[in-house]
Enzyme design. Structure first.
Site, PDB file in Angstrom:
ATOM      1  N   HIS A  38      -7.542  -6.120  -0.110  1.00 38.65           N
ATOM      2  CA  HIS A  38      -5.909  -4.769   0.613  1.00 38.65           C
ATOM      3  C   HIS A  38      -5.761  -5.831   1.297  1.00 38.65           C
ATOM      4  O   HIS A  38      -4.188  -5.878   1.087  1.00 38.65           O
ATOM      5  CB  HIS A  38      -6.648  -3.375   0.960  1.00 38.65           C
ATOM      6  CG  HIS A  38      -5.353  -2.712   0.600  1.00 38.65           C
ATOM      7  ND1 HIS A  38      -4.856  -2.227  -0.116  1.00 38.65           N
ATOM      8  CD2 HIS A  38      -5.457  -1.934   1.979  1.00 38.65           C
ATOM      9  CE1 HIS A  38      -4.002  -1.224   0.168  1.00 38.65           C
ATOM     10  NE2 HIS A  38      -3.979  -1.121   1.290  1.00 38.65           N
ATOM     11  N   SER A  44       1.064  -0.951   0.027  1.00 46.74           N
ATOM     12  CA  SER A  44      -0.181   0.343   0.344  1.00 46.74           C
ATOM     13  C   SER A  44       0.781   0.986   0.313  1.00 46.74           C
ATOM     14  O   SER A  44       1.702   1.381  -0.453  1.00 46.74           O
ATOM     15  CB  SER A  44      -1.211  -0.005   1.349  1.00 46.74           C
ATOM     16  OG  SER A  44      -2.122   0.660   1.098  1.00 46.74           O
TER      17      SER A  44
END
Length: 264
Positions: A232, A97
């Site tokens: 995610h 990320s």
């Protein structure tokens, strides 16, 4: 003097798994709101001849009193300088990320300023340069931040129920979100000479194959794209498989996962 410089640089790193003479080192960069401890569970899946190091961002855990970074440069510049001490062995970078962008910026600096020939750059859960999505959380309320973190699956909701923990965590998340929203990688840079592997969860709403494949533009070497089942934070449930693929990409053992390598 050199010893003093190393001690100063070392505040940026935590050795998750030590190795005195590693065949390769892997430096891991946490996500927004994350910390070095996120990678603690990876140690059991790493061979004894691989050293695993996690980056310690300021403002959290044992750097709680250090000011939070406001720009990408405040992270990438000192981390790259600190990484120069690790170039006596093959070096690979992994970032998830926000950490993917930090790792990329560090890779750029290591190549340009230190002449480093990295063994690999592994980016996860992040669109490539030019495809980043600005999420505009600068003015978000605490409740909106908590809701978003819950949707992403990053921080245990019970941590926010504790007022003291909430007071520690939320400023970090807010600062990291602001940093990410203010960052955009230049698209006119010379490509890296480093193999790049990009990972993502195929159930994440804000990423897709094409946006993650945009990482292919940052390298003149090989590029591999690999999807995992999940959102995610797919890597929490797939850490062993992810590490097997990563290590195989570095020439350490057989791959247990397959991906797509150029051409895309």
């Amino acid at each position: 003097m050199r010893g003093t410089e190393n001690r100063s640089a070392d505040r940026w790193f935590r050795r998750v798994k030590r190795c005195p003479n590693p065949r390769v080192r892997i430096i891991c960069f946490p996500h927004a709101g994350g910390a070095a401890s996120f990678f603690r569970s990876w140690a059991e899946f790493v061979p004894d001849d691989v050293e695993l190091i996690a980056v310690r961002y300021p403002g959290r855990e044992d750097r709680l009193l250090d000011p939070l970074a406001e720009t990408m440069e405040e992270l990438a510049d000192p981390i790259a300088d600190g990484c120069s001490q690790f170039l006596d062995a093959p070096l690979a970078l992994f970032g998830h990320s926000m950490g993917a962008s930090v790792a990329y910026e560090v890779a750029v600096r290591l190549q340009a300023e230190h002449g480093a020939d990295l063994a690999g750059l592994f980016v996860s859960g992040r669109s490539g340069p030019g495809r980043e999505k600005r999420r505009s959380f600068a003015g978000a309320t605490d409740d909106e931040l908590i809701e978003d973190v819950g949707l992403q699956g990053g921080t245990d909701a019970q941590a926010f129920a504790n007022p003291e923990l909430r007071g520690l965590i939320l400023p970090v998340i807010r600062a990291d979100y602001r940093l990410v929203d203010g960052y955009q990688a230049p698209t006119s840079r010379a490509p890296l000479d480093t193999p790049v592997v990009a990972y993502y969860g195929n159930e994440e709403a804000e990423l897709d194959r094409d946006s993650v494949a945009a990482w292919s533009s940052v390298t003149g070497s090989t590029f591999t794209l690999r999807a995992f089942d999940g959102g995610h934070f797919y890597l929490v449930g797939h850490r062993q498989e992810l590490l097997a693929h990563l290590l195989a990409s570095l020439g350490h053992g057989p791959a247990t996962a397959t991906g797509t390598t150029r051409p895309l």
